[in-house]
Design a protein around this motif. Structure first.
Motif, PDB file in Angstrom:
ATOM      1  N   GLN A 287       0.862  -1.103   0.042  1.00 59.92           N
ATOM      2  CA  GLN A 287      -0.108   0.021  -0.095  1.00 59.92           C
ATOM      3  C   GLN A 287       0.825   1.065  -0.199  1.00 59.92           C
ATOM      4  OE1 GLN A 287      -2.286  -1.032   3.477  1.00 59.92           O
ATOM      5  NE2 GLN A 287      -4.154  -1.577   2.432  1.00 59.92           N
ATOM      6  N   ASN A 288       2.066   1.274   0.599  1.00 63.35           N
ATOM      7  CA  ASN A 288       2.933   2.408   0.654  1.00 63.35           C
ATOM      8  C   ASN A 288       3.877   2.456  -0.467  1.00 63.35           C
ATOM      9  OD1 ASN A 288       1.635   3.178   3.092  1.00 63.35           O
ATOM     10  ND2 ASN A 288       2.999   2.084   4.286  1.00 63.35           N
ATOM     11  N   SER A 289       3.744   1.442  -1.174  1.00 62.16           N
ATOM     12  CA  SER A 289       4.854   1.150  -2.271  1.00 62.16           C
ATOM     13  C   SER A 289       6.338   1.406  -1.751  1.00 62.16           C
ATOM     14  CB  SER A 289       4.583   2.158  -3.467  1.00 62.16           C
ATOM     15  OG  SER A 289       3.377   2.159  -3.828  1.00 62.16           O
ATOM     16  N   ILE A 290       6.531   0.872  -0.772  1.00 64.23           N
ATOM     17  CA  ILE A 290       8.149   0.723  -0.226  1.00 64.23           C
ATOM     18  C   ILE A 290       8.369  -0.839   0.210  1.00 64.23           C
ATOM     19  CG2 ILE A 290       8.330   3.205   0.438  1.00 64.23           C
ATOM     20  CD1 ILE A 290       7.776   2.405   3.159  1.00 64.23           C
ATOM     21  N   TRP A 291       9.602  -0.855   0.628  1.00 65.85           N
ATOM     22  CA  TRP A 291      10.002  -2.360   0.696  1.00 65.85           C
ATOM     23  C   TRP A 291      11.356  -2.237   1.585  1.00 65.85           C
ATOM     24  CZ3 TRP A 291       6.658  -6.264  -0.503  1.00 65.85           C
ATOM     25  CH2 TRP A 291       7.230  -7.701  -0.318  1.00 65.85           C
ATOM     26  N   ILE A 292      11.282  -2.431   2.962  1.00 62.91           N
ATOM     27  CA  ILE A 292      12.401  -2.101   3.627  1.00 62.91           C
ATOM     28  C   ILE A 292      13.197  -3.587   4.140  1.00 62.91           C
ATOM     29  CG2 ILE A 292      13.338  -1.194   5.654  1.00 62.91           C
ATOM     30  CD1 ILE A 292      10.887   0.578   5.756  1.00 62.91           C
ATOM     31  N   GLU A 293      14.256  -3.862   3.968  1.00 66.56           N
ATOM     32  CA  GLU A 293      14.771  -5.179   4.263  1.00 66.56           C
ATOM     33  C   GLU A 293      16.238  -4.675   4.714  1.00 66.56           C
ATOM     34  OE1 GLU A 293      13.755  -7.679   4.614  1.00 66.56           O
ATOM     35  OE2 GLU A 293      11.914  -7.913   3.661  1.00 66.56           O
TER      36      GLU A 293
ATOM     37  N   LEU B 158      12.468   2.912   9.967  1.00 67.87           N
ATOM     38  CA  LEU B 158      13.593   2.033  10.122  1.00 67.87           C
ATOM     39  C   LEU B 158      14.008   1.843  11.772  1.00 67.87           C
ATOM     40  CD1 LEU B 158      16.168   2.563   7.449  1.00 67.87           C
ATOM     41  CD2 LEU B 158      14.775   0.475   7.652  1.00 67.87           C
ATOM     42  N   GLN B 159      13.908   2.653  12.283  1.00 66.64           N
ATOM     43  CA  GLN B 159      13.814   2.887  13.880  1.00 66.64           C
ATOM     44  C   GLN B 159      12.888   2.112  14.668  1.00 66.64           C
ATOM     45  OE1 GLN B 159      14.302   7.184  14.584  1.00 66.64           O
ATOM     46  NE2 GLN B 159      16.536   7.184  14.151  1.00 66.64           N
ATOM     47  N   ARG B 160      11.635   2.623  14.158  1.00 68.34           N
ATOM     48  CA  ARG B 160      10.528   1.409  14.845  1.00 68.34           C
ATOM     49  C   ARG B 160      10.599   0.310  14.635  1.00 68.34           C
ATOM     50  NH1 ARG B 160       6.444  -0.565  12.443  1.00 68.34           N
ATOM     51  NH2 ARG B 160       6.710   0.489  10.574  1.00 68.34           N
ATOM     52  N   ILE B 161      10.983  -0.083  13.300  1.00 67.14           N
ATOM     53  CA  ILE B 161      11.237  -1.647  13.020  1.00 67.14           C
ATOM     54  C   ILE B 161      12.390  -2.246  14.004  1.00 67.14           C
ATOM     55  CG2 ILE B 161      12.114  -3.186  11.266  1.00 67.14           C
ATOM     56  CD1 ILE B 161      10.300  -1.461   9.363  1.00 67.14           C
ATOM     57  N   GLU B 162      13.353  -1.584  14.077  1.00 72.18           N
ATOM     58  CA  GLU B 162      14.709  -1.695  14.743  1.00 72.18           C
ATOM     59  C   GLU B 162      14.264  -2.097  16.263  1.00 72.18           C
ATOM     60  OE1 GLU B 162      17.759   0.754  13.823  1.00 72.18           O
ATOM     61  OE2 GLU B 162      18.383   0.113  12.299  1.00 72.18           O
TER      62      GLU B 162
END
Length: 355
Positions: free
Chosen positions: A124-130, A240-244
């Motif tokens: 939905q946000n058209s982003i992919w974080i890995e 990224l900080q939230r995910i970390e």
């Protein structure tokens, strides 16, 4: 497949997983494997992701593909921008590899559902974080993801395979900013050349004004693009900080759960040892109880024999008392006779003495 259809298929499978969780006959663990392929250090490299979610009681022999061979096949699919389809000759051997090594790929159902919700949000946000890398979807000319979903369900067997290709690194040294800078540089050079010309005509002034407006517009576009870039980067860093942070919390919770699980196992081991000790004590008690019962029976027999002897002794005692009474009477008569004889002897002695 467009974004809307991909999201609908993912939501559909989430519903199946949630429905599966209400069935007591189904396991809460699934075979889960994901692979992110491509060279993340090169912006020209073809990047893609594929993940498998499987559930089956099928038992496979140890012969078949190795992990290296499976990853090589998947990586080749991603680099060639092709998909792993049920019609492929490698499809069944790859599934058999995961069934054969299910213990290495088990994952809790709620973790998989959370993972799928994250993928929907990314679509939905058209982003992919890995791993601190940020990707965009689709090819150069489209924002639509280039993906396929294979879903098969038969009896208690599930196979859900999602593959997305043409992931691009997001916010490379922004090409838009680079192009705008080049345009501004070229226009400035043109203006400088025009300033050196003599007899500047009115048309040149108009062009100059037009150029200046264009430069201003490009500058504004550049500032807007940079601001948008900074805003998106800041938002991505926050994500990224939230995910970390969430990952750190999950790691901490996982360590706590492992510690509690270890304590629980130690408690179970202690309880098992105590149960074994109680069992041993019970066996000893049963043996002692059996010996005591035998001793009681033997004592009862002895008591019975003693009772008979007591009765006999009582009879003998009664006879003895009777004999004692007779003897007492005889003694008294005898004493009388003895006294009489003593008196008679004394009389005789007295007579002898007087003569």
């Amino acid at each position: 497949m467009d974004i809307g259809k991909a999201i609908a298929e993912l939501k559909k499978f989430i519903g199946i997983l949630e429905k599966n969780s209400t069935s007591s006959s189904s396991s809460s663990k699934f075979i889960f494997h994901r692979y992110l392929g491509g060279n993340l250090d090169s912006i020209d490299s073809k990047i893609g992701e594929i993940f498998f979610i499987l559930q089956s009681s099928i038992t496979m022999s140890k012969e078949g593909l190795t992990s290296t061979e499976v990853n090589k096949i998947i990586d080749h699919k991603i680099h060639s921008n092709s998909f792993l389809l049920p019609s492929d000759s490698e499809f069944t051997p790859i599934l058999n590899y995961f069934f054969r090594n299910r213990d290495e790929f088990t994952k809790e159902q709620n973790e998989i559902i959370s993972f799928l919700h994250e993928k929907i949000q990314n679509l939905q946000n058209s982003i992919w974080i890995e791993n601190s890398n940020v990707f965009s979807f689709g090819n150069r000319n489209s924002i639509q993801p280039d993906c396929t979903i294979n879903f098969m369900e038969k009896n208690d067997n599930l196979a859900f395979i999602f593959q997305i290709n043409n992931l691009n690194l997001l916010f490379n040294e922004s090409k838009e900013i680079s192009i705008l800078n080049k345009k501004i540089s070229l226009l400035n050079k043109k203006i400088e050349r025009n300033h050196r010309k003599e007899n500047v005509e009115k048309t040149f002034e108009d062009k100059q004004e037009s150029y200046e407006k264009t430069i201003q517009k490009l500058n504004n576009d550049l500032i807007s693009t940079k601001n948008e870039f900074k805003s998106k980067i800041a938002q991505l860093y926050q994500n990224l900080q939230r995910i970390e942070s969430e990952n750190a919390e999950s790691i901490s919770e996982n360590k706590q759960l492992k510690l509690e699980n270890q304590n629980f196992r130690e408690s179970i081991q202690k309880l098992e040892e105590e149960c074994q000790n109680l069992k041993d004590e019970k066996d000893v008690f049963n043996e002692e109880n059996e010996m005591l019962r035998e001793n009681i029976e033997e004592s009862n027999l002895k008591i019975s024999d003693l009772s008979e002897e007591i009765k006999n002794l009582e009879i003998l005692n009664s006879e003895l008392k009777s004999s004692n009474t007779e003897l007492s009477d005889k003694n008294e008569a005898l004493e009388v006779k003895i006294k009489k004889k003593i008196l008679k002897i004394k009389e005789i002695l007295n007579e002898w003495t007087s003569n």
